[in-house]
Scaffold this active site. Structure first.
Site, PDB file in Angstrom:
ATOM      1  NE  ARG A 136      -3.624  -2.247   2.672  1.00 31.05           N
ATOM      2  CZ  ARG A 136      -3.352  -3.438   3.185  1.00 31.05           C
ATOM      3  NH1 ARG A 136      -2.127  -3.695   3.672  1.00 31.05           N
ATOM      4  NH2 ARG A 136      -4.267  -4.388   3.224  1.00 31.05           N
ATOM      5  CE  LYS A 161      -7.700  -1.729   5.611  1.00 32.49           C
ATOM      6  NZ  LYS A 161      -8.405  -1.713   4.318  1.00 32.49           N
ATOM      7  CG  HIS A 267      -4.939   1.051  -3.544  1.00 31.05           C
ATOM      8  ND1 HIS A 267      -4.162   0.794  -2.421  1.00 31.05           N
ATOM      9  CD2 HIS A 267      -5.923   0.121  -3.525  1.00 31.05           C
ATOM     10  CE1 HIS A 267      -4.669  -0.220  -1.761  1.00 31.05           C
ATOM     11  NE2 HIS A 267      -5.728  -0.659  -2.411  1.00 31.05           N
ATOM     12  NE  ARG A 270      -3.223  -3.726  -1.259  1.00 28.84           N
ATOM     13  CZ  ARG A 270      -2.657  -4.598  -0.414  1.00 28.84           C
ATOM     14  NH1 ARG A 270      -1.345  -4.732  -0.412  1.00 28.84           N
ATOM     15  NH2 ARG A 270      -3.374  -5.333   0.401  1.00 28.84           N
ATOM     16  CG  HIS A 293      -6.161  -9.180   1.051  1.00 28.10           C
ATOM     17  ND1 HIS A 293      -6.378  -9.464  -0.281  1.00 28.10           N
ATOM     18  CD2 HIS A 293      -6.016  -7.834   1.131  1.00 28.10           C
ATOM     19  CE1 HIS A 293      -6.370  -8.338  -0.974  1.00 28.10           C
ATOM     20  NE2 HIS A 293      -6.146  -7.348  -0.144  1.00 28.10           N
ATOM     21  CE1 TYR A 302      -6.922  -6.753  -6.972  1.00 31.79           C
ATOM     22  CE2 TYR A 302      -6.645  -8.214  -5.088  1.00 31.79           C
ATOM     23  CZ  TYR A 302      -6.662  -6.938  -5.631  1.00 31.79           C
ATOM     24  OH  TYR A 302      -6.430  -5.852  -4.829  1.00 31.79           O
TER      25      TYR A 302
END
Length: 318
Positions: A136, A161, A267, A270, A293, A302
């Protein structure tokens, strides 16, 4: 001694709990907006009904994103729980902002390379890291010298995150450029030390345990700011990391130059990283781990970019 203002008490509480400066600013801003919305009535005189009114107003009238409404909700809950020490009742019937499922915008490999070709210097290096590692924006900006592990060809992402650390790949094509960047940081750091500075912001636990670490080279930011600045919390003079807006503007300019039609940003690199790995046959769980994630369902988006979800099923008629 004058009584402290409510927002000052909020900041003090957030700092005691070691929340980031960004979270602090965001929470204070939402609490301020909540108070203004309720005609500047002190929150201690308001109830769950008033919280519902404000959050529903954000969803219905202001049409904010779900994540924005959640942040406002968390800020107000923090105020009542940690500052005012007031227990709240049920807040289940709040009108929630609608979650829209969107397929992310992705560069093709040629477009990604074209964007990078229209960049130069440190900005190009940072953008290359976004595309080459899946980091990120702020994860890249906050990299420290010690986070680049040349021996094992990896980059360690700290406090990503959810405040989680993870490991991602170190692109081989960037190794020499990164070594050169570290040499530049070394020169800047040595000059700062000669000038009586040379310290850097440290996470609270590290600062407390290793007081001398703030001037060690390994803890210096990989992409330092052009000059020293005062820490708004401590008043110390530090060499902070580069402002993220510098990279955002450079990427936006490069995207405009290639006349890319869809809305794109830092972004997008990414999203492109994940999609291109998937297209190259890499396992979805591996990509999930590299992206950090928590749930594989987040990574599964994706597959839709590549039409590898339900749309990839071949019709029996064909």
């Amino acid at each position: 001694m004058p009584e402290k203002k409510l927002l000052d008490l909020v900041r003090e509480s957030l700092r005691l709990k070691h929340y980031s400066i960004r979270t602090e600013d965001a929470y204070v801003n939402w609490i301020k907006r909540y108070i203004i919305f309720q005609n500047k009535t002190h929150p201690s005189k308001l109830s769950e009904k008033h919280i519902r009114e404000f959050l529903s107003y954000l969803a219905i009238k202001k049409k904010v994103a779900p994540s924005t409404q959640n942040q406002a909700f968390n800020a107000i809950i923090y105020l009542y729980k940690n500052v005012l020490k007031i227990e709240l009742g049920e807040l289940d019937d709040i009108e929630r902002a609608k979650q829209q499922k969107k397929i992310p915008v992705v560069f093709s490999p040629a477009e990604a390379k074209s964007v990078l070709a229209n960049m130069s210097g440190v900005n190009k290096l940072m953008a290359s890291l976004l595309y080459g590692t899946g980091m990120r924006l702020m994860e890249c900006i906050r990299l420290r010298v010690k986070d680049v592990d040349f021996s094992n060809n990896r980059i360690i992402v700290r406090d990503g995150k959810g405040n989680k650390d993870r490991v991602t790949i170190l692109p081989e094509t960037l190794i020499d450029i990164l070594k050169l960047q570290i040499k530049r940081v070394k020169i800047i750091h040595e000059q700062d030390l000669l000038d009586g500075f040379g310290s850097v912001y440290l996470p609270y636990a590290i600062e407390r345990k290793y007081p001398s670490a703030e001037k060690s080279f390994g803890w210096q930011y990989l992409f330092p700011a052009s000059k020293n600045s005062k820490d708004p919390r401590t008043g110390k003079i530090h060499r902070h990391h580069i402002n993220e807006s510098v990279l955002q503007k450079a990427v936006k300019s490069a995207i405009q130059k290639i006349k890319f039609k869809q809305p794109a940003s830092c972004h997008t690199f990414r999203h492109s990283f994940a999609t291109h790995l998937l297209a190259n046959g890499y396992d979805i769980r591996t990509i999930q781990e590299l992206l950090g994630h928590e749930n594989v369902k987040t990574t599964m988006i994706y597959t839709h970019v590549l039409n590898k979800g339900g749309l990839a099923v071949r019709s029996p008629l064909d």
